[in-house]
Scaffold this active site. Structure first.
Site, PDB file in Angstrom:
ATOM      1  N   ARG A 130       1.031  -0.973  -0.247  1.00  0.00           N
ATOM      2  CA  ARG A 130       0.511   0.427  -0.232  1.00  0.00           C
ATOM      3  C   ARG A 130       1.287   1.042   0.039  1.00  0.00           C
ATOM      4  O   ARG A 130       1.968   0.948   0.345  1.00  0.00           O
ATOM      5  CB  ARG A 130      -0.722  -0.252   1.328  1.00  0.00           C
ATOM      6  CG  ARG A 130      -1.926  -1.078   0.954  1.00  0.00           C
ATOM      7  CD  ARG A 130      -2.708  -0.501   2.371  1.00  0.00           C
ATOM      8  NE  ARG A 130      -2.487  -1.062   3.767  1.00  0.00           N
ATOM      9  CZ  ARG A 130      -2.452  -0.688   4.897  1.00  0.00           C
ATOM     10  NH1 ARG A 130      -3.860   0.318   5.149  1.00  0.00           N
ATOM     11  NH2 ARG A 130      -1.895  -0.622   6.130  1.00  0.00           N
ATOM     12  N   GLY A 131       0.681   2.257  -0.290  1.00  0.00           N
ATOM     13  CA  GLY A 131       0.757   3.477   0.113  1.00  0.00           C
ATOM     14  C   GLY A 131       2.393   3.964  -1.402  1.00  0.00           C
ATOM     15  O   GLY A 131       2.766   3.409  -2.227  1.00  0.00           O
ATOM     16  N   ALA A 190       7.994   0.400   5.951  1.00  0.00           N
ATOM     17  CA  ALA A 190       6.350  -0.084   7.042  1.00  0.00           C
ATOM     18  C   ALA A 190       6.834   0.847   7.479  1.00  0.00           C
ATOM     19  O   ALA A 190       8.130   1.505   8.434  1.00  0.00           O
ATOM     20  CB  ALA A 190       6.771  -1.249   7.277  1.00  0.00           C
ATOM     21  N   GLY A 191       5.775   1.858   8.211  1.00  0.00           N
ATOM     22  CA  GLY A 191       5.233   3.111   9.345  1.00  0.00           C
ATOM     23  C   GLY A 191       3.821   2.679   9.924  1.00  0.00           C
ATOM     24  O   GLY A 191       3.399   2.359   9.164  1.00  0.00           O
ATOM     25  N   TYR A 234       7.270   8.936  16.787  1.00  0.00           N
ATOM     26  CA  TYR A 234       7.204   9.174  14.943  1.00  0.00           C
ATOM     27  C   TYR A 234       8.706   9.440  15.397  1.00  0.00           C
ATOM     28  O   TYR A 234       9.570   9.221  14.089  1.00  0.00           O
ATOM     29  CB  TYR A 234       6.128   9.933  14.409  1.00  0.00           C
ATOM     30  CG  TYR A 234       5.898   9.455  13.038  1.00  0.00           C
ATOM     31  CD1 TYR A 234       5.660   8.239  12.481  1.00  0.00           C
ATOM     32  CD2 TYR A 234       6.518  10.851  12.059  1.00  0.00           C
ATOM     33  CE1 TYR A 234       5.469   8.182  10.663  1.00  0.00           C
ATOM     34  CE2 TYR A 234       6.108  10.530  10.780  1.00  0.00           C
ATOM     35  CZ  TYR A 234       6.361   9.514  10.225  1.00  0.00           C
ATOM     36  OH  TYR A 234       6.262   9.060   8.540  1.00  0.00           O
ATOM     37  N   PRO A 239      10.951  11.694   2.329  1.00  0.00           N
ATOM     38  CA  PRO A 239       8.950  12.475   1.868  1.00  0.00           C
ATOM     39  C   PRO A 239       8.784  13.068   2.942  1.00  0.00           C
ATOM     40  O   PRO A 239       8.979  13.197   4.533  1.00  0.00           O
ATOM     41  CB  PRO A 239       8.916  11.028   1.621  1.00  0.00           C
ATOM     42  CG  PRO A 239       9.809   9.907   2.433  1.00  0.00           C
ATOM     43  CD  PRO A 239      10.989  10.110   3.338  1.00  0.00           C
ATOM     44  N   GLY A 240       8.525  14.336   2.311  1.00  0.00           N
ATOM     45  CA  GLY A 240       7.509  14.885   3.198  1.00  0.00           C
ATOM     46  C   GLY A 240       6.352  14.250   3.078  1.00  0.00           C
ATOM     47  O   GLY A 240       6.138  13.829   3.094  1.00  0.00           O
ATOM     48  N   TYR A 241       5.239  15.641   3.365  1.00  0.00           N
ATOM     49  CA  TYR A 241       3.935  15.108   2.777  1.00  0.00           C
ATOM     50  C   TYR A 241       3.148  14.381   2.104  1.00  0.00           C
ATOM     51  O   TYR A 241       3.395  14.870   0.665  1.00  0.00           O
ATOM     52  CB  TYR A 241       2.906  16.494   3.514  1.00  0.00           C
ATOM     53  CG  TYR A 241       2.695  16.301   4.757  1.00  0.00           C
ATOM     54  CD1 TYR A 241       2.594  15.692   6.134  1.00  0.00           C
ATOM     55  CD2 TYR A 241       3.891  17.655   5.547  1.00  0.00           C
ATOM     56  CE1 TYR A 241       3.137  16.487   7.101  1.00  0.00           C
ATOM     57  CE2 TYR A 241       4.093  17.817   6.547  1.00  0.00           C
ATOM     58  CZ  TYR A 241       3.092  17.091   7.759  1.00  0.00           C
ATOM     59  OH  TYR A 241       3.910  17.195   8.986  1.00  0.00           O
TER      60      TYR A 241
END
Length: 240
Positions: free
Chosen positions: A12-13, A83-84, A147, A177-179
């Site tokens: 995912r993502g 993973a996070g 986080y 990465p940013g948002y």
């Protein structure tokens, strides 16, 4: 035969985008996932990338999961620790469980996946380890002490392991990465989203595929002189 790459949180993502991009680049990719069987099944059906389920926060499970990947796909030459999770709360309201869950999944997991593969990489004289950190591990963020601590820890881990591994043909790098437009931001209100975007000089969120392109670049054989680095991809929001 392409090199074997394992992507954690790879169905995912950002992880899914990374897995797809590596496959397109010619790698034999395996994708780990932790709990969403439905999403993993859909990902596998779409991409034909084999998926393997284990808890990255559990060392024994990770060790066995990696054995399973190597038995089915081959010795892991590229490891993407992606993973996070997040469990947001101001520290004065954060529970120990919220702290522990994030540290376990976002930081402990990197040791849990890297330790079982590092000796094989050293023996073969080749390896690419790419750790997905975050802009918040660089600059901090309200309500995310757990986080931010985990993602900052990834950068320290990256630098130390890069020094240990440089003469063995193994590079170790981080991407911050940013948002990025993923499920992690799905629950954010329109007001908060506008506030986030207003802080990004390019005026938009990132795309998972943009992060994936950075992973493919760092994974390449030709990127052998890049190690111990943190590649920031955040639309200009934070410059270090």
């Amino acid at each position: 035969m392409g090199r074997v790459a394992l992507v954690t949180g790879g169905t995912r993502g950002i992880g899914a985008a990374v897995a797809k991009a590596l496959k397109t680049a010619g790698y034999n990719v395996a994708a780990n996932y932790g709990g969403n069987d439905e999403a993993a099944k859909a990902f596998n059906k779409e991409t034909k990338i084999p998926v393997f389920k284990w808890d990255v926060g559990d060392y024994a499970a990770s060790e066995q999961g990696i054995v399973n990947v190597e038995n089915e796909v081959g010795p892991i030459e590229v490891l993407v620790n992606n993973a996070g999770i997040s469990r947001d709360a101001m520290l004065q309201k954060m529970t120990h469980e919220q702290w522990e869950q994030v540290i376990r999944t976002d930081l402990d997991s990197v040791f849990n996946q890297t330790r079982p593969v590092i000796n094989g990489m050293r023996e073969r004289g080749f390896g690419r380890i790419i750790n997905i950190s975050s802009i918040n591990g660089q600059k901090g963020q309200l309500g995310l002490t757990n986080y931010c601590a985990a993602k900052a820890g990834l950068i320290g881990f990256t630098r130390a392991l890069a020094l240990e591994s440089a003469r063995k043909g193994i590079t170790v790098n981080a991407i911050a990465p940013g948002y990025v437009k993923t499920e992690l931001l799905a629950g954010v209100s329109d007001e908060v989203m506008k506030s986030i975007v207003s802080q990004i000089p390019v005026g938009r969120l990132g795309e998972a595929e943009e992060v994936a392109r950075c992973v493919v670049f760092l994974a390449a054989d030709e990127s052998s002189w890049i190690t111990g680095s943190t590649l920031t991809i955040n639309g200009g929001q934070f410059m270090d």
